[in-house]
Design an enzyme around this catalytic site. Structure first.
Site, PDB file in Angstrom:
ATOM      1  CG  HIS A 230       7.691   5.168  -5.464  1.00 41.09           C
ATOM      2  ND1 HIS A 230       6.996   4.240  -4.588  1.00 41.09           N
ATOM      3  CD2 HIS A 230       7.988   4.649  -6.269  1.00 41.09           C
ATOM      4  CE1 HIS A 230       6.658   3.236  -5.451  1.00 41.09           C
ATOM      5  NE2 HIS A 230       7.241   3.613  -6.509  1.00 41.09           N
TER       6      HIS A 230
ATOM      7  CD  GLN B 217       7.633  -0.645  -3.149  1.00 42.40           C
ATOM      8  OE1 GLN B 217       6.570  -0.623  -3.779  1.00 42.40           O
ATOM      9  NE2 GLN B 217       7.864  -1.705  -2.641  1.00 42.40           N
ATOM     10  CG  ASN B 218       9.173   2.672   2.839  1.00 39.88           C
ATOM     11  OD1 ASN B 218       8.357   2.221   2.157  1.00 39.88           O
ATOM     12  ND2 ASN B 218       9.811   1.998   3.966  1.00 39.88           N
TER      13      ASN B 218
HETATM   14  P1  OAD Z   1       1.544  -0.972   1.272  1.00 43.85           P
HETATM   15  O1  OAD Z   1       0.751  -0.241   2.272  1.00 43.85           O
HETATM   16  O2  OAD Z   1       0.536  -1.421  -0.002  1.00 43.85           O
HETATM   17  O3  OAD Z   1       1.833  -2.419   1.979  1.00 43.85           O
HETATM   18  C1  OAD Z   1       2.453  -2.414   2.911  1.00 43.85           C
HETATM   19  C2  OAD Z   1       2.842  -3.820   3.440  1.00 43.85           C
HETATM   20  O4  OAD Z   1       3.588  -4.013   4.620  1.00 43.85           O
HETATM   21  C3  OAD Z   1       1.671  -4.978   3.636  1.00 43.85           C
HETATM   22  O5  OAD Z   1       1.705  -5.905   2.904  1.00 43.85           O
HETATM   23  C4  OAD Z   1       1.609  -5.171   4.892  1.00 43.85           C
HETATM   24  O6  OAD Z   1       1.254  -6.548   5.444  1.00 43.85           O
HETATM   25  C5  OAD Z   1       3.136  -4.938   5.546  1.00 43.85           C
HETATM   26  N1  OAD Z   1       3.525  -4.708   7.020  1.00 43.85           N
HETATM   27  C6  OAD Z   1       2.700  -3.916   7.693  1.00 43.85           C
HETATM   28  N2  OAD Z   1       3.306  -3.828   8.951  1.00 43.85           N
HETATM   29  C7  OAD Z   1       4.413  -4.599   8.976  1.00 43.85           C
HETATM   30  C8  OAD Z   1       5.426  -4.721   9.666  1.00 43.85           C
HETATM   31  N3  OAD Z   1       5.419  -4.400  10.971  1.00 43.85           N
HETATM   32  N4  OAD Z   1       6.390  -5.660   9.233  1.00 43.85           N
HETATM   33  C9  OAD Z   1       6.566  -5.914   7.833  1.00 43.85           C
HETATM   34  N5  OAD Z   1       5.472  -5.846   7.058  1.00 43.85           N
HETATM   35  C10 OAD Z   1       4.503  -5.147   7.402  1.00 43.85           C
HETATM   36  O7  OAD Z   1       2.902  -0.227   1.065  1.00 43.85           O
HETATM   37  P2  OAD Z   1       3.849  -0.423  -0.216  1.00 43.85           P
HETATM   38  O8  OAD Z   1       3.901  -1.861  -0.714  1.00 43.85           O
HETATM   39  O9  OAD Z   1       5.179   0.256   0.340  1.00 43.85           O
HETATM   40  O10 OAD Z   1       3.796   4.862  -3.547  1.00 43.85           O
HETATM   41  O11 OAD Z   1       3.358   0.583  -1.170  1.00 43.85           O
HETATM   42  C11 OAD Z   1       3.712   0.857  -2.602  1.00 43.85           C
HETATM   43  C12 OAD Z   1       3.461   2.207  -2.795  1.00 43.85           C
HETATM   44  O12 OAD Z   1       2.260   2.615  -2.672  1.00 43.85           O
HETATM   45  C13 OAD Z   1       4.159   3.189  -2.095  1.00 43.85           C
HETATM   46  O13 OAD Z   1       5.588   3.618  -2.113  1.00 43.85           O
HETATM   47  C14 OAD Z   1       3.470   4.442  -2.393  1.00 43.85           C
HETATM   48  C15 OAD Z   1       2.021   3.685  -2.484  1.00 43.85           C
HETATM   49  O14 OAD Z   1       1.072   4.300  -3.244  1.00 43.85           O
HETATM   50  C16 OAD Z   1       3.567   6.215  -4.383  1.00 43.85           C
HETATM   51  O15 OAD Z   1       2.845   7.101  -3.578  1.00 43.85           O
HETATM   52  C17 OAD Z   1       3.771   6.232  -5.571  1.00 43.85           C
END
Ligand code: OAD
Length: 227
Positions: free
Chosen positions: A103, A85-86
């Protein structure tokens, strides 16, 4: 062995790239509707461009971390396909060869007229930067409310997984989050996230650690056993 990785912002957190929903995440500082929707773009394109210029600068200044590199090493013993998603390119810079960006990609600009061709985005995108057809360029990212053109390809990839690694995603954004449900029967699902989301109705192994710690260890174990 077919390893499919569904990665989110957490895998790049240890590279210094902001996540979205952690405390101090991007969506605490910005409102989605101001910077990440088609309506925001029509209302205030300069604000949207500035938001993504900052994302691009953060990505350019960052380097792949131990988690990205472990996945690249895993290619020596397994077929590894990454659905991310990155919008950063840290999987590719680590050496991963099969990366699908659900994305979009911040290092690309996109035309705002069909067929929506993409172009390398060297530096910032400014108002007045036009594609060869004379239309304004925008970041090559998917905004809330837009189609996710890569979704079907991603689902087909997940359907063939022997192992599905879900790394650093809160699984709050659909349709990306729904991809986990395409894992076939018998597929081993491993979630790596210090704050791992619950996945209902599926048999999941959860590792509540940072990706940069857990993934290198897991990959070393697998390589030792010649997956
Ligand atoms: P989120 O910010 O929603 O979630 C990040 C996740 O990474 C959380 O569950 C954290 O606990 C975890 N995390 C943080 N540090 C970590 C580490 N060192 N190792 C492993 N995990 C860790 O991000 P996404 O789920 O990627 O879309 O968000 C999904 C989408 O929402 C993105 O692609 C973006 C955003 O809005 C759009 O903009 C369309």
């Amino acid at each position: 062995m077919n390893v499919v990785v569904l990665s989110g912002a957490g895998i790049s957190a240890e590279s210094g790239i902001s996540t979205f929903r952690d405390s101090d995440g991007l969506w605490e500082k910005y409102r989605i509707e101001d910077v990440a929707t088609p309506e925001a773009w029509y209302r205030d394109p300069a604000l949207v461009l500035d938001f993504y210029d900052q994302r691009r600068e953060q990505v350019r200044a960052a380097a792949s971390n131990a988690a990205h590199m472990a996945l690249a090493r895993l290619q020596d013993v397994a077929m590894v396909q990454i659905v991310t998603q990155n919008i950063d390119d840290l999987h590719e810079r680590a050496g991963s060869r099969h990366v699908l960006h659900l994305h979009g990609e911040i290092v690309l600009a996109r035309s705002t007229v069909p067929p929506y061709e993409t172009y390398p985005a060297g530096g910032n995108i400014a108002l007045g930067d036009l594609c060869p057809r004379g239309a304004q360029l925008r970041p090559h990212v998917v905004w809330f409310g837009e189609e996710v053109p890569m979704l079907e390809r991603a689902a087909r990839i997940v359907q063939k997984a022997d192992v599905l690694l879900v790394v650093g995603t809160s699984l709050q954004v659909y349709p990306a989050a729904g991809l986990v449900q395409y894992a076939p029967k018998g597929c081993k699902i491993i979630v790596i996230d210090p704050n791992a989301p619950h996945i209902s109705g599926m048999d999941v192994v959860t590792i509540k650690e940072k990706a940069g710690v857990a993934l290198p260890r897991l990959v070393e174990e697998w390589m030792g056993h010649k997956l």
